[in-house]
Design an enzyme around this catalytic site. Structure first.
Site, PDB file in Angstrom:
ATOM      1  N   TYR A   1      -2.109  -1.071  10.460  1.00 54.98           N
ATOM      2  CA  TYR A   1      -2.061  -1.217   8.997  1.00 54.98           C
ATOM      3  C   TYR A   1      -0.711  -0.741   8.461  1.00 54.98           C
ATOM      4  O   TYR A   1      -0.071  -1.418   7.640  1.00 54.98           O
ATOM      5  CB  TYR A   1      -3.208  -0.416   8.392  1.00 54.98           C
ATOM      6  CG  TYR A   1      -3.448  -0.622   6.908  1.00 54.98           C
ATOM      7  CD1 TYR A   1      -4.245  -1.673   6.453  1.00 54.98           C
ATOM      8  CD2 TYR A   1      -2.901   0.244   5.963  1.00 54.98           C
ATOM      9  CE1 TYR A   1      -4.490  -1.862   5.102  1.00 54.98           C
ATOM     10  CE2 TYR A   1      -3.138   0.066   4.606  1.00 54.98           C
ATOM     11  CZ  TYR A   1      -3.931  -0.981   4.173  1.00 54.98           C
ATOM     12  OH  TYR A   1      -4.162  -1.157   2.838  1.00 54.98           O
TER      13      TYR A   1
ATOM     14  N   SER B   1       0.871  -1.185   0.000  1.00 57.30           N
ATOM     15  CA  SER B   1       0.000   0.000   0.000  1.00 57.30           C
ATOM     16  C   SER B   1       0.898   1.222   0.000  1.00 57.30           C
ATOM     17  O   SER B   1       2.074   1.133   0.400  1.00 57.30           O
ATOM     18  CB  SER B   1      -0.852  -0.011   1.275  1.00 57.30           C
ATOM     19  OG  SER B   1      -1.431   1.253   1.514  1.00 57.30           O
TER      20      SER B   1
HETATM   21  P1  NAD Z   1     -11.568  -5.994  -0.251  1.00 59.00           P
HETATM   22  O1  NAD Z   1     -12.200  -5.885   1.105  1.00 59.00           O
HETATM   23  O2  NAD Z   1     -12.402  -5.779  -1.467  1.00 59.00           O
HETATM   24  O3  NAD Z   1     -10.814  -7.404  -0.357  1.00 59.00           O
HETATM   25  C1  NAD Z   1     -10.193  -8.008   0.757  1.00 59.00           C
HETATM   26  C2  NAD Z   1     -10.174  -9.494   0.537  1.00 59.00           C
HETATM   27  O4  NAD Z   1      -9.541 -10.126   1.656  1.00 59.00           O
HETATM   28  C3  NAD Z   1     -11.588 -10.110   0.446  1.00 59.00           C
HETATM   29  O5  NAD Z   1     -11.578 -11.144  -0.528  1.00 59.00           O
HETATM   30  C4  NAD Z   1     -11.787 -10.692   1.844  1.00 59.00           C
HETATM   31  O6  NAD Z   1     -12.732 -11.769   1.886  1.00 59.00           O
HETATM   32  C5  NAD Z   1     -10.376 -11.169   2.133  1.00 59.00           C
HETATM   33  N1  NAD Z   1     -10.122 -11.434   3.554  1.00 59.00           N
HETATM   34  C6  NAD Z   1     -10.322 -10.623   4.613  1.00 59.00           C
HETATM   35  N2  NAD Z   1      -9.984 -11.272   5.739  1.00 59.00           N
HETATM   36  C7  NAD Z   1      -9.551 -12.505   5.378  1.00 59.00           C
HETATM   37  C8  NAD Z   1      -9.074 -13.637   6.093  1.00 59.00           C
HETATM   38  N3  NAD Z   1      -8.973 -13.657   7.440  1.00 59.00           N
HETATM   39  N4  NAD Z   1      -8.740 -14.754   5.392  1.00 59.00           N
HETATM   40  C9  NAD Z   1      -8.854 -14.781   4.029  1.00 59.00           C
HETATM   41  N5  NAD Z   1      -9.303 -13.731   3.310  1.00 59.00           N
HETATM   42  C10 NAD Z   1      -9.642 -12.609   3.982  1.00 59.00           C
HETATM   43  O7  NAD Z   1     -10.355  -4.966  -0.235  1.00 59.00           O
HETATM   44  P2  NAD Z   1      -9.339  -4.490  -1.363  1.00 59.00           P
HETATM   45  O8  NAD Z   1      -9.452  -3.016  -1.352  1.00 59.00           O
HETATM   46  O9  NAD Z   1      -9.477  -5.234  -2.619  1.00 59.00           O
HETATM   47  O10 NAD Z   1      -7.950  -4.888  -0.630  1.00 59.00           O
HETATM   48  C11 NAD Z   1      -7.081  -5.917  -1.094  1.00 59.00           C
HETATM   49  C12 NAD Z   1      -5.661  -5.600  -0.639  1.00 59.00           C
HETATM   50  O11 NAD Z   1      -5.269  -4.349  -1.192  1.00 59.00           O
HETATM   51  C13 NAD Z   1      -5.493  -5.459   0.886  1.00 59.00           C
HETATM   52  O12 NAD Z   1      -4.264  -6.033   1.282  1.00 59.00           O
HETATM   53  C14 NAD Z   1      -5.455  -3.949   1.087  1.00 59.00           C
HETATM   54  O13 NAD Z   1      -4.746  -3.575   2.244  1.00 59.00           O
HETATM   55  C15 NAD Z   1      -4.740  -3.530  -0.177  1.00 59.00           C
HETATM   56  N6  NAD Z   1      -4.918  -2.129  -0.550  1.00 59.00           N
HETATM   57  C16 NAD Z   1      -6.168  -1.628  -0.840  1.00 59.00           C
HETATM   58  C17 NAD Z   1      -6.294  -0.290  -1.198  1.00 59.00           C
HETATM   59  C18 NAD Z   1      -7.636   0.341  -1.526  1.00 59.00           C
HETATM   60  O14 NAD Z   1      -7.718   1.566  -1.610  1.00 59.00           O
HETATM   61  N7  NAD Z   1      -8.690  -0.409  -1.764  1.00 59.00           N
HETATM   62  C19 NAD Z   1      -5.156   0.527  -1.233  1.00 59.00           C
HETATM   63  C20 NAD Z   1      -3.898  -0.034  -0.952  1.00 59.00           C
HETATM   64  C21 NAD Z   1      -3.797  -1.355  -0.599  1.00 59.00           C
END
Ligand code: NAD
Length: 261
Positions: free
Chosen positions: A156, A143
């Protein structure tokens, strides 16, 4: 279809960025194993679409990223039923926002387990399979918060800085085995998670939808645009190409200039 014959295992791929990775790898012919929580029918529909896209097999595994034994079992199931894993994407992640003196210790433990430790357990379990074939790609969704902090995100930010450290170390350890390890660091990405926050933020702060998007969410992002999940996934696909074999131990921002500021 340059990934035909390869298998990609993506954690947290039932929605958002993870699902975009799965679709992008499937579009290049990879067999994929998806993982994460959600509604069974919706997950099965996505799994079936992935198999149709790739022309290869696609499986879902419900491993909980807080449980190391389930992570290892998922890797071994992937190896037994799909082969590989040749490509591993550590993507599952959660967030909790609170000042440190109000931060529940159980939220710290959960974020460290899911966003940091699970990546370590995945790499530990998957690398022997990659070494056996002399080829592998390890990609971790970090991130912008792996490079800069924001208040109220102590767990985080710690976890995201931590995965960069694991990635750099592992990249050095596997460098002569045809395996690369890299982080991709998105800024604000338009995912269901982000979209679903907008109505609540409008209500609690008395803002319009546009104000929430521009003055709250996109405040740190110089482009004033969300990154799209497909843009993040496209970089992951590039990292799997032979042309990317010398890119290892890096942390690549896809953040609209956030960390340039
Ligand atoms: P999201 O909530 O759409 O996806 C998260 C995924 O993780 C889902 O499939 C959820 O079921 C799964 N998950 C959560 N807890 C879990 C567990 N205990 N075991 C297995 N699976 C689990 O979120 P996203 O925005 O797609 O995030 C995905 C990654 O990207 C994360 O690591 C997040 O930190 C990172 N990220 C997101 C953003 C953003 O702005 N959306 C920015 C930077 C980084």
């Amino acid at each position: 279809m340059f990934l035909k014959g390869k298998t990609a295992l993506i954690t947290g791929s039932t929605s958002g960025i993870g699902l975009a990775y799965a679709k992008a790898f499937a579009a290049e012919g990879a067999a994929v194993m998806i993982n994460g929580f959600g509604e069974a029918d919706a997950i099965e529909a996505e799994r079936a679409k992935l198999a149709e896209t790739s022309g290869a097999n696609a499986l879902y595994d419900a491993a909980d990223m807080t449980k190391p034994d389930q992570i290892v079992a998922m890797v071994e199931r992937c190896h037994a039923e799909l082969g590989g894993p040749d490509i591993v994407v550590n993507n599952a992640g959660i967030q909790h926002v609170a000042p440190i003196d109000d931060f529940p210790p159980e939220k710290w433990d959960a974020i460290i387990a899911i966003n940091l430790s699970s990546a370590w357990h995945m790499m530990r379990a998957a690398i022997p399979h990659m070494k056996a074939r002399g080829w592998g790609r390890i990609i971790t969704t970090a991130s912008a918060h792996s490079m800069v902090a924001s208040p109220n995100k102590s767990a985080y930010v710690a976890a995201k800085h931590g995965v960069v450290g694991i990635t750099k170390t592992v990249a050095l350890e596997v460098a002569t085995h045809g395996i690369t390890a890299n982080c991709i660091s998105p800024g604000y990405v338009w995912t269901p998670l982000v979209e679903n926050q907008i109505p609540d933020t409008m209500k609690t702060r008395g803002l319009t939808r546009e104000q929430v998007i521009n003055d709250v969410l996109l405040d740190a992002q110089p482009t004033k645009e969300f990154v799209q999940p497909e843009e993040v996934a496209a970089l992951a696909v590039f990292l799997c190409r032979d042309e990317a074999k010398s890119i290892t131990g890096t942390n690549l921002p896809v953040d609209g200039g956030w960390t340039a500021a």
